[in-house]
Design an enzyme around this catalytic site. Structure first.
Site, PDB file in Angstrom:
ATOM      1  N   TYR A 101     -41.620 -57.721  30.791  1.00  0.00           N
ATOM      2  CA  TYR A 101     -40.751 -57.502  29.633  1.00  0.00           C
ATOM      3  C   TYR A 101     -40.961 -56.119  29.034  1.00  0.00           C
ATOM      4  CZ  TYR A 101     -44.629 -58.158  26.337  1.00  0.00           C
ATOM      5  OH  TYR A 101     -45.798 -58.013  25.632  1.00  0.00           O
ATOM      6  N   CYS A 102     -39.993 -55.705  28.207  1.00  0.00           N
ATOM      7  CA  CYS A 102     -40.085 -54.436  27.486  1.00  0.00           C
ATOM      8  C   CYS A 102     -39.574 -54.673  26.067  1.00  0.00           C
ATOM      9  CB  CYS A 102     -39.301 -53.340  28.220  1.00  0.00           C
ATOM     10  SG  CYS A 102     -37.556 -53.732  28.438  1.00  0.00           S
ATOM     11  N   ARG A 103     -38.816 -53.737  25.513  1.00  0.00           N
ATOM     12  CA  ARG A 103     -38.290 -53.914  24.160  1.00  0.00           C
ATOM     13  C   ARG A 103     -36.948 -54.635  24.191  1.00  0.00           C
ATOM     14  NH1 ARG A 103     -35.089 -51.006  20.406  1.00  0.00           N
ATOM     15  NH2 ARG A 103     -35.736 -51.438  18.268  1.00  0.00           N
ATOM     16  N   GLY A 118     -36.944 -59.760  30.103  1.00  0.00           N
ATOM     17  CA  GLY A 118     -36.059 -59.004  29.216  1.00  0.00           C
ATOM     18  C   GLY A 118     -36.821 -58.332  28.093  1.00  0.00           C
ATOM     19  N   ILE A 160     -38.688 -57.993  24.217  1.00  0.00           N
ATOM     20  CA  ILE A 160     -39.501 -58.707  23.230  1.00  0.00           C
ATOM     21  C   ILE A 160     -38.708 -58.939  21.940  1.00  0.00           C
ATOM     22  CG2 ILE A 160     -40.579 -56.657  22.217  1.00  0.00           C
ATOM     23  CD1 ILE A 160     -43.221 -58.325  22.112  1.00  0.00           C
TER      24      ILE A 160
END
Length: 107
Positions: free
Chosen positions: A64-66, A90, A92
């Protein structure tokens, strides 16, 4: 092609110890807030440090990332390195569960 995974499915896998979250944001973003137990592997370091940070290429890694853009890129890079069990979690920003870090209610 790697499957997307919902937050609900991800939390079950994380809580049962069947998967580990991988945060591909930058260290300062990770410090603000991350999924508990997540390993930090910034997108720009995936190629050089994946073997060190994620030693088991057959483990289940939830990336995941932002917002989801970097996680999709990281998953492609990890697949090219031979990782076999990846899920794109996806961003956070859409994670409804516990987050740990130094955040004060914002990202």
């Amino acid at each position: 092609m790697t499957e997307k995974i919902t937050a609900a499915d991800a939390i079950r896998l994380l809580d049962s110890g069947k998967a580990v979250a991988v945060d591909v944001r930058e260290p300062d973003e990770y410090a603000v807030g991350h999924i508990p137990g997540a390993k930090l592997l910034p997108l720009g370091q995936v190629t050089d440090r994946a073997a060190e940070v994620l030693p088991d290429k057959n483990a289940l890694w939830l990336v995941y990332c932002r917002t989801g853009r970097r996680s999709a890129d990281a998953v492609q890079k990890l697949e090219a390195l031979g990782y076999t069990d990846l899920r794109d979690l996806g961003g956070i920003l859409s994670w409804p569960y516990e987050i740990e870090g130094d955040f004060e209610g914002h990202f």
